[in-house]
Design an enzyme around this catalytic site. Structure first.
Site, short mmCIF file in Angstrom:
data_model
loop_
_atom_site.label_atom_id
_atom_site.label_comp_id
_atom_site.label_asym_id
_atom_site.label_seq_id
_atom_site.Cartn_x
_atom_site.Cartn_y
_atom_site.Cartn_z
N GLY A 92 -65.59 -78.35 89.46
CA GLY A 92 -65.70 -77.26 90.43
C GLY A 92 -64.66 -76.18 90.17
O GLY A 92 -64.81 -75.04 90.60
N ARG A 93 -63.60 -76.57 89.50
CA ARG A 93 -62.57 -75.55 89.20
C ARG A 93 -61.95 -75.79 87.84
O ARG A 93 -60.75 -75.56 87.63
CB ARG A 93 -61.51 -75.56 90.28
CG ARG A 93 -60.89 -76.91 90.47
CD ARG A 93 -59.61 -76.81 91.16
NE ARG A 93 -59.21 -78.13 91.59
CZ ARG A 93 -58.12 -78.35 92.25
NH1 ARG A 93 -57.33 -77.37 92.54
NH2 ARG A 93 -57.80 -79.57 92.61
N LYS A 113 -58.00 -75.14 83.99
CA LYS A 113 -58.14 -75.52 85.39
C LYS A 113 -57.79 -74.30 86.25
O LYS A 113 -56.74 -73.67 86.05
CB LYS A 113 -57.18 -76.68 85.69
CG LYS A 113 -57.64 -77.54 86.83
CD LYS A 113 -56.88 -78.83 86.92
CE LYS A 113 -57.15 -79.50 88.25
NZ LYS A 113 -56.39 -80.74 88.40
N ASP A 125 -63.56 -72.01 95.90
CA ASP A 125 -63.26 -70.83 95.10
C ASP A 125 -63.07 -71.08 93.60
O ASP A 125 -62.95 -70.14 92.82
CB ASP A 125 -62.04 -70.11 95.67
CG ASP A 125 -60.81 -71.02 95.74
OD1 ASP A 125 -60.86 -72.13 95.18
OD2 ASP A 125 -59.81 -70.61 96.35
N GLY A 126 -63.00 -72.34 93.19
CA GLY A 126 -62.82 -72.61 91.77
C GLY A 126 -61.42 -72.29 91.26
O GLY A 126 -61.18 -72.21 90.06
N ARG A 176 -55.23 -77.49 79.96
CA ARG A 176 -54.90 -78.88 79.67
C ARG A 176 -55.72 -79.41 78.52
O ARG A 176 -56.76 -78.86 78.16
CB ARG A 176 -55.01 -79.74 80.93
CG ARG A 176 -56.40 -79.95 81.43
CD ARG A 176 -56.36 -80.87 82.64
NE ARG A 176 -57.69 -81.03 83.19
CZ ARG A 176 -57.97 -81.67 84.31
NH1 ARG A 176 -57.01 -82.21 85.02
NH2 ARG A 176 -59.20 -81.78 84.74
N ASP A 252 -64.13 -90.37 89.88
CA ASP A 252 -64.24 -89.10 89.14
C ASP A 252 -62.88 -88.65 88.61
O ASP A 252 -62.81 -87.68 87.85
CB ASP A 252 -64.85 -88.00 90.03
CG ASP A 252 -64.14 -87.86 91.36
OD1 ASP A 252 -64.12 -88.84 92.13
OD2 ASP A 252 -63.58 -86.79 91.63
N ASP A 262 -56.12 -85.77 86.36
CA ASP A 262 -56.22 -85.05 87.64
C ASP A 262 -55.04 -85.36 88.56
O ASP A 262 -55.12 -86.19 89.47
CB ASP A 262 -57.55 -85.38 88.35
CG ASP A 262 -58.68 -84.54 87.79
OD1 ASP A 262 -58.46 -83.83 86.80
OD2 ASP A 262 -59.79 -84.60 88.34
P1 AMP Z 1 -60.04 -83.34 92.86
O1 AMP Z 1 -59.64 -83.80 94.22
O2 AMP Z 1 -59.18 -82.22 92.34
O3 AMP Z 1 -60.21 -84.44 91.87
O4 AMP Z 1 -61.48 -82.66 93.05
C1 AMP Z 1 -62.63 -83.33 93.51
C2 AMP Z 1 -63.83 -82.44 93.30
O5 AMP Z 1 -63.70 -81.23 94.04
C3 AMP Z 1 -64.05 -82.02 91.86
O6 AMP Z 1 -65.42 -81.95 91.63
C4 AMP Z 1 -63.41 -80.66 91.81
O7 AMP Z 1 -63.89 -79.88 90.76
C5 AMP Z 1 -63.75 -80.11 93.17
N1 AMP Z 1 -62.77 -79.11 93.62
C6 AMP Z 1 -61.50 -79.33 94.02
N2 AMP Z 1 -60.89 -78.17 94.34
C7 AMP Z 1 -61.80 -77.19 94.14
C8 AMP Z 1 -61.78 -75.76 94.28
N3 AMP Z 1 -60.68 -75.11 94.68
N4 AMP Z 1 -62.91 -75.08 93.98
C9 AMP Z 1 -64.01 -75.72 93.57
N5 AMP Z 1 -64.10 -77.04 93.41
C10 AMP Z 1 -63.00 -77.78 93.68
MG MG Z 2 -60.78 -84.63 90.09
#
Ligand code: AMP
Ligand code: MG
Length: 489
Positions: A92-93, A113, A125-126, A176, A252, A262
Site C-alpha cells: 500500500g505504500r 517505501k 495515502d501511500g 530498502r 504479511d 517491516d
Molecule cells: P504494515 O503495518 O506497515 O505492515 O502495513 C500493513 C498493510 O497496510 C500493508 O498492506 C501496507 O502496505 C498498508 N499500509 C500501511 N500504511 C499505509 C499507508 N500510509 N498508505 C497505504 N497503505 C498502507
Molecule cells: Mg507490512
C-alpha cells in the site's frame, strides 16, 4: 563499482504474469532531498559511492527519473493480521523499482517505501512519515550490525510534503533492499483465492531464484517449506537472544527468506521483562517479546497451509507432510537459542545443565530489573564486579555466579579468551527507542540529520568500543519510559 546506469536490472518478479502485482509509477514528494546514504548497502549492489553526489541522484532513487531497467510495481499479498485472515493487503505504500543482479550473482530488490498510493492503499495515502522512516533505516542497519538477517537500507529521502497522521508530519522515503520482498502472505493470497497455478508459479519463482537446492530432492515445495521453517526458527532465536521485539508479526510481515521485515513499533528490551509489549496498540499482548517463538510457529503453520496444494495431490498426505516439517520448528528454535545463549555466556562446550544456567540468570535478572544488554556486556568482562552491582539482590546473583564459575571451570575456560569472545557476542550498543527518538527530534524540529549518520556508524559496529558514545551504552534516561510507539506510521 558501477554508476546507476551500469546497474544490471533482471526483474524476474515483474516477468511473472498479471495478478502478482500492479504496475505503476512512484509519486515523488515535493522538494525531495537526501537525508542519509548508507555506503555499506551501496557496496552490496556494487554502486559507486560517488554516485550519491550526482545532481540527479535523488530523482533517480525516488523513481522521478527512471532508469532504463526500472519496472516499478506494487506486490500483491494478503495475510493473517493479529490472528485474523485479511484477504487482500499488498504494497500500500511500497513500490518495487526493480531487481539488481550483481556481478557476484546476488539479487537485490530495490524497493521504495513511502512512494505514493498504489492499487493496494485502500484509501490511505501511500506515504511514510520521517519518524518511521528514520526508525526503519536505523534499525535495519543495527540488526545487520548485530548479525541478524534483515532487509537493508540504502538511503533516506526527506521532503516538504505534509503527511497527516495524528498530527501533520513530514513525508519521507526509504530505499530498502532485500533478496526479495516476498512474504508468507504472498503465498496465502494465491491459496485463499484458489489460484493454485499462480501459487505454484510463485513457489517455483522463489525456488529458481533463491533456493535452487530445493530442486535436488523429490519434493521441492516441501524443501521450500523446510527452508522457511529453518530460517524463521533461527531468526526468532536471534531476536530472543539479543532482546528484540518486532511488534507486528503478522504473516504479511514475515519474509520467505527469514529476514526481519517491516519495522514498525519494534523495540529492544531495556530491563529483562519477558512479557514486554513494544507496540502500544497491541492490547492483548499477542506479539509480546516472550510470545514471538510461538507466533513464529503459528505463522509457519499459515505458510504451510498455503503450500498444501503443492505438497501432495492427496490432501491428507499433504497435511501429514506439512505437520511433520512443522514439528521440527520447535527443535530448531530451541537448539539455536540454546547455542546463542551458550555463546552469550562464553561457553564453548555443550552441556545438559546449560539451559538451566541461562534460565536461572534470566529469572534473577527479571526479579532485579536488570538491563539485558548492559548485563551481558558486563559479564563479558573478566571480573564480575560490574555485573554484580547491577543486582539489588547481590546474594541471588552470587548464587548464580557460583554455578557459572563451576561451569566455566568444567571446560577449563580461559578468562582472557572468554572475555574477548563474549565481547564479540554481547553488543555494547543496541538501538534503544530513546536513541532513535533523539535523532527523530533533531530531524523533525531542526532539519538536523547529523544524529542519524552518527547512530548509523555506531550501530553498524555494535560490538566495538566507541569512546565518544559511552552514554549510549548506559542505562536509558528516565524520559525514555514515556516514549510510545504504535502501528500508525
Ligand atoms: P504494515 O503495518 O506497515 O505492515 O502495513 C500493513 C498493510 O497496510 C500493508 O498492506 C501496507 O502496505 C498498508 N499500509 C500501511 N500504511 C499505509 C499507508 N500510509 N498508505 C497505504 N497503505 C498502507
Ligand atoms: Mg507490512
Amino acid at each position: 563499482m558501477k554508476t546507476l546506469e551500469q546497474l544490471q536490472f533482471l526483474n524476474a518478479y515483474s516477468q511473472l504474469p498479471e495478478g502478482f502485482y500492479s504496475r505503476l509509477n512512484t509519486t515523488p514528494l515535493s522538494n525531495q532531498y537526501l537525508i542519509s546514504f548508507n555506503q555499506q548497502a551501496a557496496e552490496l549492489i556494487e554502486l559507486h559511492p560517488d554516485e550519491v553526489m550526482r545532481d540527479d541522484f535523488i530523482d533517480i532513487i525516488s523513481g522521478k527519473k527512471q532508469l532504463p531497467g526500472y519496472e516499478p510495481l506494487a506486490m500483491c499479498y494478503s495475510g493473517h493480521q493479529f490472528g485474523h485472515y485479511v484477504p487482500r493487503l499488498g504494497d500500500g505504500r511500497a513500490i518495487l523499482l526493480g531487481q539488481v543482479k550483481t556481478d557476484s550473482g546476488e539479487r537485490w530488490d530495490l524497493q521504495l517505501k513511502g512512494a505514493g498510493p498504489t492499487e493496494y492503499s485502500r484509501g490511505s495515502d501511500g506515504r511514510a512519515v520521517l519518524r518511521s522512516t528514520i526508525r526503519e533505516y536505523l534499525c535495519s542497519e543495527a540488526m545487520h550490525g548485530l548479525g541478524i538477517p534483515t532487509t537493508r537500507a540504502l538511503c533516506m529521502i526527506g521532503s516538504d510534503t505534509e503527511v497527516y497522521r495524528e498530527q501533520i508530519e513530514p513525508g519521507a522515503m526509504l530505499l530498502r533492499m532485500a533478496p526479495s520482498h516476498i512474504r508468507f502472505g504472498s503465498f496465502e493470497y494465491f491459496y485463499y483465492t484458489q489460484q493454485y497455478d499462480k501459487l505454484k508459479q510463485l513457489a517455483d519463482h522463489v525456488i529458481e531464484l533463491h533456493y535452487p537446492e530445493c530442486k535436488d530432492g523429490s519434493n521441492s515445495y516441501l524443501a521450500l517449506l523446510k527452508q522457511a521453517i529453518k530460517s524463521t526458527a533461527e531468526l526468532i532465536a536471534k531476536w530472543q537472544a539479543v532482546g528484540f521485539s518486532h511488534g507486528v508479526m503478522n504473516t504479511d510481515n514475515m519474509s520467505i527468506h527469514g529476514l526481519t521485515l517491516d519495522y514498525g513499533p519494534y523495540g529492544f528490551l531495556d530491563t529483562y521483562q519477558p512479557d514486554f509489549i513494544c507496540n502500544h496498540s497491541d492490547h492483548q499482548g499477542r506479539y509480546a517479546f516472550n510470545r514471538q517463538p510461538d507466533i513464529g510457529a503459528f505463522n509457519l503453520s499459515c505458510l504451510a497451509q498455503a503450500l498444501l496444494p503443492l505438497l501432495h495431490e492427496v490432501p491428507e498426505t499433504a497435511a501429514e507432510l506439512a505437520m511433520a516439517e512443522l514439528k521440527e520448528y520447535r527443535y530448531l528454535y530451541v537448539n539455536h537459542y540454546a547455542e546463542l545463549m551458550r555463546n552469550k555466556l562464553g561457553l564453548f562446550e555443550q552441556k545438559k545443565e546449560d539451559q538451566g544456567l541461562s534460565d536461572h540468570l534470566l529469572r534473577v535478572m527479571q526479579k532485579n530489573n536488570v538491563d539485558y544488554t548492559i548485563l551481558f556486556r558486563a559479564l563479558s568482562q573478566k571480573s564480575s564486579s560490574i555485573a554484580r552491582d547491577l543486582f539489588i539482590d547481590r546474594e541471588a546473583f552470587d548464587k548464580w555466579y557460583d554455578d557459572y564459575q563451576l561451569r566455566l571451570v568444567s571446560e577449563n575456560s580461559n578468562d582472557n579468551e572468554r572475555s574477548e569472545r563474549m565481547k564479540h557476542t554481547n553488543p555494547k550498543y543496541i538501538l534503544r527507542n530513546y536513541m532513535a527518538e533523539i535523532a527523530i527530534e533533531k530531524a523533525t524540529k531542526n532539519q538536523d540529520y547529523s544524529e542519524i549518520d552518527r547512530l548509523l556508524s555506531l550501530l553498524q559496529k555494535p560490538f566495538d568500543e566507541h569512546p565518544d558514545y559511552e552514554v549510549y551504552a548506559e542505562h536509558p534516561p528516565e524520559w525514555a519510559q514515556q516514549i510510545s510507539v504504535s502501528c500508525s506510521s
